[in-house]
Each structure stands twice: as C-alpha cells, then as structure tokens.
Scaffold this active site. Structure first.
Site, PDB file in Angstrom:
ATOM      1  N   TYR A   1     -29.441  -0.615 -22.047  1.00 29.77           N
ATOM      2  CA  TYR A   1     -30.282   0.579 -22.103  1.00 29.77           C
ATOM      3  C   TYR A   1     -29.662   1.682 -22.953  1.00 29.77           C
ATOM      4  O   TYR A   1     -30.357   2.579 -23.419  1.00 29.77           O
ATOM      5  CB  TYR A   1     -30.538   1.122 -20.695  1.00 29.77           C
ATOM      6  CG  TYR A   1     -31.439   0.258 -19.830  1.00 29.77           C
ATOM      7  CD1 TYR A   1     -32.017  -0.899 -20.316  1.00 29.77           C
ATOM      8  CD2 TYR A   1     -31.699   0.613 -18.519  1.00 29.77           C
ATOM      9  CE1 TYR A   1     -32.818  -1.689 -19.519  1.00 29.77           C
ATOM     10  CE2 TYR A   1     -32.518  -0.167 -17.710  1.00 29.77           C
ATOM     11  CZ  TYR A   1     -33.077  -1.317 -18.222  1.00 29.77           C
ATOM     12  OH  TYR A   1     -33.877  -2.091 -17.426  1.00 29.77           O
TER      13      TYR A   1
ATOM     14  N   LYS B   1     -24.528 -13.109 -16.197  1.00 26.77           N
ATOM     15  CA  LYS B   1     -25.060 -14.273 -16.938  1.00 26.77           C
ATOM     16  C   LYS B   1     -23.965 -14.742 -17.883  1.00 26.77           C
ATOM     17  O   LYS B   1     -24.136 -14.853 -19.096  1.00 26.77           O
ATOM     18  CB  LYS B   1     -26.338 -13.881 -17.691  1.00 26.77           C
ATOM     19  CG  LYS B   1     -27.110 -15.069 -18.250  1.00 26.77           C
ATOM     20  CD  LYS B   1     -27.647 -15.999 -17.174  1.00 26.77           C
ATOM     21  CE  LYS B   1     -28.500 -17.105 -17.817  1.00 26.77           C
ATOM     22  NZ  LYS B   1     -28.842 -18.156 -16.828  1.00 26.77           N
TER      23      LYS B   1
ATOM     24  N   ASP C   1     -30.332 -15.359 -12.723  1.00 29.81           N
ATOM     25  CA  ASP C   1     -31.535 -16.130 -12.413  1.00 29.81           C
ATOM     26  C   ASP C   1     -31.443 -16.750 -11.025  1.00 29.81           C
ATOM     27  O   ASP C   1     -32.423 -16.754 -10.265  1.00 29.81           O
ATOM     28  CB  ASP C   1     -31.806 -17.194 -13.480  1.00 29.81           C
ATOM     29  CG  ASP C   1     -30.560 -17.939 -13.937  1.00 29.81           C
ATOM     30  OD1 ASP C   1     -29.438 -17.579 -13.527  1.00 29.81           O
ATOM     31  OD2 ASP C   1     -30.702 -18.899 -14.721  1.00 29.81           O
TER      32      ASP C   1
ATOM     33  N   ASP D   1     -31.813  -3.133 -12.430  1.00 26.71           N
ATOM     34  CA  ASP D   1     -33.160  -2.575 -12.474  1.00 26.71           C
ATOM     35  C   ASP D   1     -34.169  -3.594 -11.968  1.00 26.71           C
ATOM     36  O   ASP D   1     -35.041  -3.303 -11.133  1.00 26.71           O
ATOM     37  CB  ASP D   1     -33.472  -2.173 -13.925  1.00 26.71           C
ATOM     38  CG  ASP D   1     -34.706  -1.298 -14.053  1.00 26.71           C
ATOM     39  OD1 ASP D   1     -35.352  -1.001 -13.030  1.00 26.71           O
ATOM     40  OD2 ASP D   1     -35.034  -0.906 -15.189  1.00 26.71           O
TER      41      ASP D   1
ATOM     42  N   ASP E   1     -36.031  -3.878  -7.866  1.00 29.85           N
ATOM     43  CA  ASP E   1     -37.481  -3.832  -7.705  1.00 29.85           C
ATOM     44  C   ASP E   1     -37.989  -5.092  -7.006  1.00 29.85           C
ATOM     45  O   ASP E   1     -38.895  -5.036  -6.168  1.00 29.85           O
ATOM     46  CB  ASP E   1     -38.165  -3.683  -9.064  1.00 29.85           C
ATOM     47  CG  ASP E   1     -38.190  -2.236  -9.540  1.00 29.85           C
ATOM     48  OD1 ASP E   1     -37.430  -1.423  -8.990  1.00 29.85           O
ATOM     49  OD2 ASP E   1     -38.972  -1.926 -10.456  1.00 29.85           O
TER      50      ASP E   1
END
Length: 360
Positions: free
Chosen positions: A141, A192, A224, A248, A252
């Site tokens: 980001y 990852k 994942d 993020d 959620d």
C-alpha cells in the site's frame, strides 16, 4: 490534565455511527469522571469537498496534538473519478503514515448472543476470540515505485511495489509476540514465503524473534491456507500477525465469523500507544442516511481507545459489557437481525448502550 479526543466523522455512514460513539464516550466520561475534551476534523471525501484535499494540514495538526482519534469511515462512489492522489482513502493512508500508526489491532470476538448470525455453524464459532495484528504503514500500500504507465506497444500497465524493511517487520512482530504472551501464548505468522521474497524475509524475522519469547508458540502459515483455516476451524487461532494487504483481507473475512462486519472495532497504534480507533467496515453509501448502519463497531472502538490510549480499563470494560447487555435484550440492527429479535435503527442502538451505562 485533560485528554483531547479528535473525532473524524468521515463520509456517508461515518457521521451517523460517530454520533453514537460520541454519545457513549460522553456518558462514560461522565460516569467515570474522565476529563476528556472533544474536537472535530475533516478527513476523506468530506475534506476533499471542503478543502480540496483528503487530509487537510489542520486535521493533521489536530491529530498530532490529540491523545487519541476516533474515525468513522472514508470514501465512496462520489469520489471515484478523482485523480488517485486525491482519493479519500489517500487521506486515511497519509494520516496513518504521518502519525506512524504502524500496529493495527483487530479483535475478532463473537458475542454469544450473535452465534446464530454468523456465516458458520454455531459449533464452529462458539467462543471465538482472535486478535489480528496487521502491519499498517508499509507493504504494497505504501511501496514505491507505483503507478500506471504506457508501454511502447501503447498498452497501459499498472505496477506496485511490495516492500518491507527488516526493522518494520521486527517492530510489528514484537507487538504480536507481546499480545500473544498476554493471551493464550499462540502466534500464527501469515505470509506467502513460497512465492514472495519480501514475505520470506518476514518469516525469517519472525522466526528470529521467537527466541526472545519462549512462552509463545510460533507457527507459520501461507495466506491462502490461513484464509481457508479461518473458515474451516477459526478457533485454532489465538493471535495472527501479517502484513498490510493480507491483514486487510483476512480481517474482513474474519468479520463474518462474528455475524457482521458492523461488529468489529480496531485500533491503530504508534510506538507510544497513541492511536486512531475505527470500525473496520467502510462508508456503506448504499445505506447512508437510512438509519440502518450498525454503530456497535464504532462504540466498541471507543472501548479500545479507553483501554489502549487513555489507560481506562474499567471504563473500557463497562462499554463492552453494555454492548453485551443490549444484545442480550434482543436489540439488533439490520445487519445482525434474526427472527425473534427487535429491529432497531442506528440511533436507537446507540441510545440503548447509553441507557445500559446509566443503569449499571
């Protein structure tokens, strides 16, 4: 000495939920005799409309002078066509970066009264209590270079840079290890590393830090798989720590385990514990102005502010207990409504929490 709290209502449902958070804060300050002064500022789309920029310098000045910040939500379709540097979300990112709010704490707790509202079966989520620790001021980001460029072929190409320095990983790791040490002693680091070198470094730093926290059991998990495990068996987790983008997404996803994203608060802290507190949901333009927004995540963000930045544990607990009693009464906003419960609007839900604080 008074503590100044800066309220940033934001956009769409932001002002609606912040009005209820403010009422609860004023009531808890009265009950516990807390010397708190409230200020307001502009951020996001509201700031863009009024000042021509998503983070006015006056808002940043007030934020730096405050003991804590309460934020509603920013962004929405009204500003979808503005240039990227002026999008409302840029103001939020700039504020986080400008205040060095690098540690994002997102508790995922299921109130037992809402077990039936969860997307998963009650036996899977009953007793759920997870803390997601998300790095907030680095990663993809914020990485440079970034942008959209035109290739020689005439085709456009978008690009972003995913980057973390070792020091950035270490400081968020220490927050997560300390949190796990104060809970059930289990930490899952999400990366990852089989594909992304930046998260291979992430894993190596976390593994090195583990030697300093022998009371904490550290495990690693690819993002994942972590997403799958949160749906398959969420109670296996105690504390999760991960980077900005993965955090993020996973937080959620985790929100739906608790019945609604309208139930999850968050804290974004600097190294000294000063922070910004906000519900993790967005500005929800589709329900703005209709009284449908759930203010409980904003109210629970007030509790987190009282605990982490103002050092008022008893007051924080009182707010959380009041929310539990309101849910026990069967009061529900539309996002958590179930058969046999009473549907209430945003203002009535806030008023019910205030009334419980009066009655305790």
């Amino acid at each position: 000495m008074s503590s100044t709290v800066l309220i940033l209502p934001g956009d769409y449902i932001g002002p609606e939920i912040m009005a209820e958070a403010r009422r609860v804060l004023l009531k808890i300050a009265e009950r516990f005799v807390l010397d708190i002064e409230l200020e307001e500022g502009l951020l996001g789309g509201a700031a863009l409309d009024a000042c021509g920029e998503p983070l006015p310098s006056e808002t940043l000045r007030k934020a730096r002078a405050s003991a804590a910040i309460l934020l509603g939500a920013v962004g929405g379709p009204k500003w979808d066509e503005v240039e990227p540097a002026l999008r409302p979300e840029k103001g939020l990112l700039q504020l986080r970066s400008g205040l060095q709010l690098f540690a994002n704490l997102r508790p995922v707790r299921l109130y037992p009264q809402l077990a039936g509202a969860s997307s998963l079966r009650e036996e899977v989520v009953s007793g759920l209590d997870i803390l997601i620790v998300r790095e907030l001021t680095g990663g993809i980001y914020f990485g440079q270079p970034r942008g959209i460029r035109e290739l020689e072929s005439g085709e456009r190409e978008g690009y972003n840079t995913y980057v973390y320095r070792e020091s950035e990983i270490e400081r968020i790791g220490r927050v997560a290890f300390a949190a796990a040490a104060g809970r059930n002693g289990r930490l899952c680091s999400v990366d990852k590393s089989n594909v992304l070198e930046v998260t291979l470094l992430w894993r190596q730093v976390m593994q090195r830090l583990a030697a300093e926290y022998p009371q904490v059991e550290l495990v690693h998990m690819y993002v994942d798989n972590a997403a799958m495990q949160l749906v398959r068996d969420p109670r296996q987790f105690d504390v999760l720590v991960t980077g900005n983008m993965f955090g993020d997404i996973l937080s959620d996803q985790s929100a739906m385990l608790t019945g609604s994203i309208g139930m999850l608060p968050s804290a974004s802290l600097d190294a000294a514990g000063r922070g910004m507190y906000e519900p993790i949901h967005g500005s929800a333009p589709d329900i703005a102005g209709q009284g449908k927004a759930n203010p409980l995540a904003a109210i629970l963000s007030v509790a987190m502010m009282l605990r982490h930045s103002l050092g008022q544990e008893a007051a924080a607990g009182a707010v959380e207990k009041a929310v539990g009693r309101v849910l026990e009464q069967g009061l529900r906003t539309a996002d958590i409504h179930e058969a046999g419960c009473s549907l209430v609007d945003t203002r009535d839900m806030g008023a019910a929490v205030v009334e419980e604080l009066n009655n305790e």
